[in-house]
Scaffold this active site. Structure first.
Site, short mmCIF file in Angstrom:
data_model
loop_
_atom_site.label_atom_id
_atom_site.label_comp_id
_atom_site.label_asym_id
_atom_site.label_seq_id
_atom_site.Cartn_x
_atom_site.Cartn_y
_atom_site.Cartn_z
N SER A 29 0.84 -1.20 0.00
CA SER A 29 0.00 0.00 0.00
C SER A 29 0.87 1.24 0.00
O SER A 29 2.01 1.22 0.48
CB SER A 29 -0.91 0.01 1.23
OG SER A 29 -1.57 1.25 1.37
N TYR A 40 -3.20 -0.86 10.28
CA TYR A 40 -3.14 -1.19 8.86
C TYR A 40 -1.82 -0.77 8.26
O TYR A 40 -1.14 -1.55 7.57
CB TYR A 40 -4.30 -0.50 8.14
CG TYR A 40 -4.30 -0.69 6.64
CD1 TYR A 40 -4.80 -1.86 6.06
CD2 TYR A 40 -3.81 0.31 5.79
CE1 TYR A 40 -4.80 -2.03 4.68
CE2 TYR A 40 -3.81 0.15 4.41
CZ TYR A 40 -4.31 -1.03 3.86
OH TYR A 40 -4.31 -1.19 2.49
#
Length: 693
Positions: free
Chosen positions: A570, A583
């Site tokens: 990400s 996350y």
């Protein structure tokens, strides 16, 4: 409208419909013929659109088609007058004719009617020259058992009387068509032939009669085998060579599969197929399996796909995986030497170059059969054909002895100029053809887009997901099981991860490409992030990726063919954003795993790279699961505007979709980037704060 033309068109349509219907019925039953084996034909009258006169036509299954799925477009359509005129040309060559018969195949193109449909096959002469309205040529196991029996000619007379005539082995072609036409003319009572070493041909005045005659020959041959065959045609049971219990058998097969695929792919990458059918296991448990295996297959359709003989492990079922692999490596070296010697014995200056010396069939006692091909369908069909060959050997040995065609004749077909030309006409393979991919979290969103793209590029894809039903549904959207399968896998469970790697190996022979995509996100500020929130996200993404990569690396190293591991990380792995610590920290863990594994696995030819997406809202499983609403709240926008918001803050002002991430995976795992590892590719439309340099 011309009434005569209308009637002829109706007759033509009826002829074609009857032929397709008959072909599909015959091809649907494996007792009648193997996949893509055999051909059928019909003759009839049509109006020549140029002259307006009647013309006799032949409709015959074209080259490379399959009877069970044949459609009108798969038929070659030829003018019979022109085709039969080729007989005069052929006969004018005199004694040299048999050496020039391949020229007749090229001449078929000048006999086509209209656009002609499919390309005419080598067996076209058999159908066009035999004086019967309908002709079937099939490869039934029972018929080939008679055709490969040492005393097949005597057995043909005994079994069928004067209704079926023996034809000594002759390579398919124009001369064989003339031979059968002569037999039909000289034996008016006959309904068909047994083609030595090959199969059967039958004919009839109507489509139904031809089909009935074909089925009568097949059933009569099988009835004779059932009534007169001895009970143990493969010899006595070999101590220690019986089938292992199913769970143990499949576990050993999964452990062996990567090693075997590596051996079978020495010359070029192959996809595999595993079969542990009763026929295979019983054959390998008997004393005669090595002798019969060494004789090889006989029917041209068989050995073109199975090669002239299999590689057979000469160890009992109790041998360990390590012992089996060590011995298989020795046997593989011997097999390659033997194959090269076979090629050199028979090749001449005009022979095509040797295509590869690796086995297409590997037999492991107690475990089963591994078959190989350029794609899954080819590998599966090769295995099916070897099961056909086992059935043929059983039948021939039960009433006589198995006597396949000579090795020199096998070479003449395997390295036939016409066969080489057919191979050269195959389309250029797609970028990922022959590659085997496992994608986690692939039932939806980015994972599904990646699986879809890889399948479109020719890869075999295993879709792994927590929800098995959704995984299977996503796989079904991509095509048959030759293209994709869906499995259930929790990436946080080491046993389930290993089971996913094993399932991939059993389905397709091994593994080449792993995409660590499974993930989730819980968006909370630091003070609201619970221990459970932290553990869940790290278990799925950091730990899960580690477990998948570890299991995959073991298989990739055993296989020895290199490969790819891709992490869907990400932008958050390098960018600090609010209310996202669990996350982002898990994604940073994944990002560093890419660097660590690239450094460690490079010596094995395994590339490890990462993809850093951002703002993938539409089609994303994570955003649809509630995270989108939370991120929208953080940024003070409506949830339905979140995609546009993310796009607006990028340099390119473009929204990122799952397909864009899939594109990056396809490129980073392609040959074009064969020298790239340890790279993180941003797919974020340009977020300057996330630049890596």
């Amino acid at each position: 409208m011309n009434p005569r033309k209308s009637v002829n068109q109706q007759n033509e349509n009826r002829t074609v419909t009857e032929l397709i219907t008959r072909s599909n019925r015959l091809g649907a039953d494996p007792r009648n013929t193997n996949y893509a084996g055999g051909n059928t034909s019909a003759k009839g009258t049509a109006v020549d659109p140029v002259t307006g006169t009647d013309v006799e036509l032949l409709w015959v299954k074209g080259s490379g088609g399959d009877l069970g799925t044949l459609k009108p477009a798969g038929l070659a359509v030829l003018r019979l007058d022109r085709m039969r005129s080729l007989v005069d040309v052929y006969n004018s060559w005199g004694a040299r004719a048999i050496d020039r018969e391949d020229e007749m195949v090229a001449a078929f193109d000048y006999c086509l009617h209209g656009k002609g449909g499919a390309a005419p096959s080598i067996d076209t002469a058999m159908h066009g020259l035999v004086d019967a309205p309908h002709v079937d040529h099939l490869h039934p196991d029972s018929g080939i058992a008679i055709a490969t029996a040492a005393d097949g000619e005597r057995l043909t007379a005994e079994i069928f009387g004067d209704k079926v005539v023996w034809v000594p082995w002759r390579r398919p072609g124009f001369q064989l068509g003339l031979d059968i036409a002569k037999i039909k003319a000289e034996h008016p009572q006959a309904i068909g032939t047994i083609l030595g070493g090959h199969g059967i041909t039958a004919w009839g005045a109507t489509s139904d009669e031809a089909e009935a005659n074909s089925l009568w020959i097949i059933k009569t041959a099988q009835d004779y085998l059932d009534q007169h065959g001895k009970a143990d045609p493969f010899g006595a049971e070999l101590d220690g060579y019986g089938a292992l219990p199913e769970a143990e058998r499949r576990a050993k097969a999964a452990a062996l599969a990567p090693h075997l695929r590596g051996l079978a792919s020495t010359d070029k990458p192959m996809v595999g197929h595993f079969t542990d059918s009763a026929e295979v296991l019983e054959f390998l448990s008997r004393s005669e399996h090595r002798r019969l295996g060494e004789l090889g297959t006989s029917c041209p359709d068989h050995f073109l796909r199975t090669k002239v003989k299999p590689l057979i492990l000469d160890l009992p079922a109790s041998a360990s995986v390590e012992e089996s692999v060590a011995r298989l490596r020795e046997l593989h070296d011997q097999y390659r030497d033997d194959y090269r010697a076979y090629y050199e014995r028979h090749a001449d200056a005009d022979s095509p170059a040797m295509r590869g010396a690796d086995p297409a069939i590997i037999l492991v006692p107690g475990v089963g059969m591994f078959s190989y091909g350029a794609n899954k369908q080819t590998a599966r069909v090769a295995g099916e054909f070897y099961v056909n060959a086992i059935n043929v050997m059983r039948g021939a040995e039960s009433i006589s002895s198995y006597a396949p065609i000579d090795e020199s004749e096998k070479f003449r077909i395997e390295y036939w100029a016409l066969e080489e030309a057919k191979l050269q006409r195959l389309p250029k393979p797609r970028s990922h053809a022959g590659r085997i991919a496992l994608v986690t979290g692939a039932a939806s969103g980015i994972g599904k887009a990646i699986a879809t793209r890889l399948a479109a590029e020719g890869a075999c894809v295993v879709i792994a997901d927590l929800d098995q039903a959704k995984a299977e549904a996503a796989a079904a959207e991509l095509g048959t099981k030759d293209v994709a399968i869906g499995i259930q896998a929790d990436v946080t469970d080491p046993a389930q991860v290993q089971a996913a790697i094993d399932a991939t190996a059993l389905a397709y022979g091994g593994i080449d490409l792993v995409v660590n995509n499974a993930g989730l996100s819980i968006s909370k500020p630091l003070t609201e992030t619970t221990d459970a929130d932290w553990d869940l996200q790290h278990n799925v993404m950091a730990r899960g990726s580690f477990l998948v990569s570890r299991a995959a690396a073991a298989a990739l190293i055993a296989q020895g063919m290199g490969g790819d591991i891709v992490y869907i990380s990400s932008k958050n792995s390098v960018f600090a954003g609010p209310s996202n610590i669990a996350y982002s920290a898990a994604k940073a863990d994944q990002a560093h795993q890419v660097r660590l594994l690239a450094a460690e696995l490079g010596e094995h030819g395994v590339k490890v790279n990462g993809i850093n997406p951002d703002g993938v809202v539409r089609g994303s499983g994570i955003f649809a699961g509630g995270w989108g609403a939370k991120r929208a709240a953080v940024y003070g926008v409506k949830e339905e505007e979140l995609g546009a918001y993310y796009a607006g803050r990028t340099l390119l002002k473009r929204e990122v979709l799952p397909e864009h991430v899939a594109n990056a995976v396809a490129v980073i795992t392609s040959d074009e980037l064969s020298h790239t590892t340890g790279l993180h590719v941003p797919v974020d439309s340009g977020v300057a704060a996330a630049f890596l340099r």
